[in-house]
Design an enzyme around this catalytic site. Sequence first.
Site, mmCIF file in Angstrom:
data_model
loop_
_atom_site.group_PDB
_atom_site.id
_atom_site.type_symbol
_atom_site.label_atom_id
_atom_site.label_comp_id
_atom_site.label_asym_id
_atom_site.label_seq_id
_atom_site.Cartn_x
_atom_site.Cartn_y
_atom_site.Cartn_z
ATOM 1 N N GLY A 11 0.811 -1.231 0.169
ATOM 2 C CA GLY A 11 -0.165 -0.029 0.002
ATOM 3 C C GLY A 11 0.989 1.167 0.042
ATOM 4 O O GLY A 11 1.872 1.433 0.616
ATOM 5 N N ARG A 21 13.281 10.429 -3.034
ATOM 6 C CA ARG A 21 13.871 11.453 -3.410
ATOM 7 C C ARG A 21 15.332 11.597 -2.566
ATOM 8 O O ARG A 21 16.391 11.980 -3.224
ATOM 9 C CB ARG A 21 13.127 12.981 -2.911
ATOM 10 C CG ARG A 21 13.918 14.125 -3.089
ATOM 11 C CD ARG A 21 12.977 15.408 -2.797
ATOM 12 N NE ARG A 21 13.740 16.617 -2.804
ATOM 13 C CZ ARG A 21 14.368 17.090 -1.871
ATOM 14 N NH1 ARG A 21 14.537 16.625 -0.631
ATOM 15 N NH2 ARG A 21 14.959 18.406 -1.998
ATOM 16 N N ARG A 72 1.419 -5.436 -5.784
ATOM 17 C CA ARG A 72 1.923 -6.898 -4.976
ATOM 18 C C ARG A 72 2.249 -7.656 -6.189
ATOM 19 O O ARG A 72 1.474 -7.629 -6.985
ATOM 20 C CB ARG A 72 0.813 -7.103 -4.136
ATOM 21 C CG ARG A 72 0.519 -6.276 -2.825
ATOM 22 C CD ARG A 72 -0.539 -6.737 -1.790
ATOM 23 N NE ARG A 72 -0.607 -5.847 -0.690
ATOM 24 C CZ ARG A 72 -1.297 -4.695 -0.569
ATOM 25 N NH1 ARG A 72 -1.772 -3.964 -1.669
ATOM 26 N NH2 ARG A 72 -1.148 -4.074 0.575
ATOM 27 N N GLY A 102 5.789 -2.164 3.882
ATOM 28 C CA GLY A 102 5.283 -2.743 4.984
ATOM 29 C C GLY A 102 5.890 -4.065 5.370
ATOM 30 O O GLY A 102 6.832 -4.266 4.761
ATOM 31 N N ASP A 103 5.362 -4.764 6.078
ATOM 32 C CA ASP A 103 5.603 -6.300 6.654
ATOM 33 C C ASP A 103 5.798 -7.091 5.263
ATOM 34 O O ASP A 103 7.089 -7.805 5.061
ATOM 35 C CB ASP A 103 4.834 -6.864 7.556
ATOM 36 C CG ASP A 103 3.505 -6.996 7.279
ATOM 37 O OD1 ASP A 103 3.082 -6.807 6.037
ATOM 38 O OD2 ASP A 103 2.771 -7.736 7.869
ATOM 39 N N GLY A 104 5.288 -7.121 4.245
ATOM 40 C CA GLY A 104 5.249 -7.866 3.085
ATOM 41 C C GLY A 104 6.368 -7.401 2.401
ATOM 42 O O GLY A 104 7.236 -8.365 1.731
ATOM 43 N N THR A 125 3.903 2.687 5.792
ATOM 44 C CA THR A 125 2.638 2.143 5.881
ATOM 45 C C THR A 125 1.868 3.085 6.697
ATOM 46 O O THR A 125 2.316 3.124 7.879
ATOM 47 C CB THR A 125 2.564 0.648 6.265
ATOM 48 O OG1 THR A 125 1.177 0.259 6.537
ATOM 49 C CG2 THR A 125 3.512 0.352 7.473
ATOM 50 N N ASP A 127 -0.728 2.174 8.448
ATOM 51 C CA ASP A 127 -1.073 1.296 9.393
ATOM 52 C C ASP A 127 -0.470 1.450 10.631
ATOM 53 O O ASP A 127 -1.150 1.217 11.795
ATOM 54 C CB ASP A 127 -1.280 -0.341 9.072
ATOM 55 C CG ASP A 127 -2.337 -0.330 7.678
ATOM 56 O OD1 ASP A 127 -3.113 0.580 7.473
ATOM 57 O OD2 ASP A 127 -2.069 -1.262 6.858
ATOM 58 N N ASP A 129 1.666 -0.718 11.756
ATOM 59 C CA ASP A 129 1.435 -2.183 12.351
ATOM 60 C C ASP A 129 2.850 -2.698 12.616
ATOM 61 O O ASP A 129 2.803 -3.948 12.761
ATOM 62 C CB ASP A 129 0.509 -2.717 11.596
ATOM 63 C CG ASP A 129 0.998 -2.988 10.085
ATOM 64 O OD1 ASP A 129 1.883 -2.229 9.773
ATOM 65 O OD2 ASP A 129 0.230 -3.569 9.380
ATOM 66 N N ARG A 171 -6.051 -2.284 8.866
ATOM 67 C CA ARG A 171 -6.159 -3.565 8.950
ATOM 68 C C ARG A 171 -6.269 -4.335 10.280
ATOM 69 O O ARG A 171 -7.194 -3.896 10.875
ATOM 70 C CB ARG A 171 -4.671 -4.154 8.425
ATOM 71 C CG ARG A 171 -4.328 -4.006 6.858
ATOM 72 C CD ARG A 171 -3.173 -4.838 6.214
ATOM 73 N NE ARG A 171 -2.186 -4.543 6.838
ATOM 74 C CZ ARG A 171 -0.930 -5.452 6.599
ATOM 75 N NH1 ARG A 171 -0.970 -6.270 5.730
ATOM 76 N NH2 ARG A 171 0.152 -5.075 7.301
ATOM 77 N N ALA A 186 -13.323 11.498 20.440
ATOM 78 C CA ALA A 186 -14.493 10.725 20.336
ATOM 79 C C ALA A 186 -14.968 10.061 21.581
ATOM 80 O O ALA A 186 -14.084 9.984 22.652
ATOM 81 C CB ALA A 186 -14.046 9.428 19.531
#
Length: 319
Positions: A11, A21, A72, A102-104, A125, A127, A129, A171, A186
Amino acid sequence: MKKIGVLTSGGDAPGMNAAIRAVVRYGIFNNINVVGIKNGFRGLVEGDSMEMSLSSVADIIHRGGTVLGSARSKDFQEKEGFERALKNVKYLGLDGIVTIGGDGTFKGAMELAKAGVPTIGIPGTIDNDLAYTQYTLGFFTALTTVLESVEKIRDTSSSHGRTNVIQVMGRNCGDIALYAGLAGGAEMVIIPEVDYNIDEVCDKIMQGRARGKKHSIIILAEGAGDAKDISELIEKKTGVGTRYSVLGYTQRGGTPSAFDRLMGSQMGAMAVELLTSSVSNRVLGIKGNEIFHMDIEEALSMEKKFDEKSYELTKILSI
């Protein structure tokens, strides 16, 4: 180290262009040729690349997304595709590769390193995460985007006296929801790391109405449930008009924040510096204001720690 490649995979995240850059310009400053690999590992399998120059990365630091494209690749995960990627590394004459994602992406970089290709990973990423680093590239920009939407939704929620459930990305990691909930005031956040009780959510809404608060904002992480289902259940149980919004891919786009530009620039430069120092199979991270590097495999094996203190603070401040 005469020539290196740079790619973005998975992503997209704001700040990736700042990192690209920095890799290109820091490399050129050190008399290193830089090749941009298009569309991540798929481009490496297909040999889709472009020579990078000073002008090719001009005016991109403020742009979201990635100028190299991202995709991907199932082929890269297969033996035949991976061997094609290795042949293209040799054909392009790459002495090392900087991977941003990210992790992938890091798992792919780790496999390249095991095959003898020096690699450095930059965490990109929204996320947030990845367990080993405090923050990832793009997270704070995505968080700001979410907060801008929360404020707009709050206006209409207040006008109509409604409850609004806002679903955000992440995710199976609830960081975007958690920090947006804390920063956005919130009434409640619903995240994968903590089990929630819909009756408690409804009680919180009704307690607020009892003290004169006509509207409520609930921020939901996508890995914790479906906004439509939860909003319908809340309305059924409370009788309060409830709407939902799924923010979706707006969270990935937009002008990167100053923090993401700074982090991308610093990490891009450090990645090149490490490669020129014969350091490989590492990923970059940040803790406090310090950028550090560690072994890819070790980083991927770490378990993400939930920020329970911030979660409890969100609950306290929303009384």
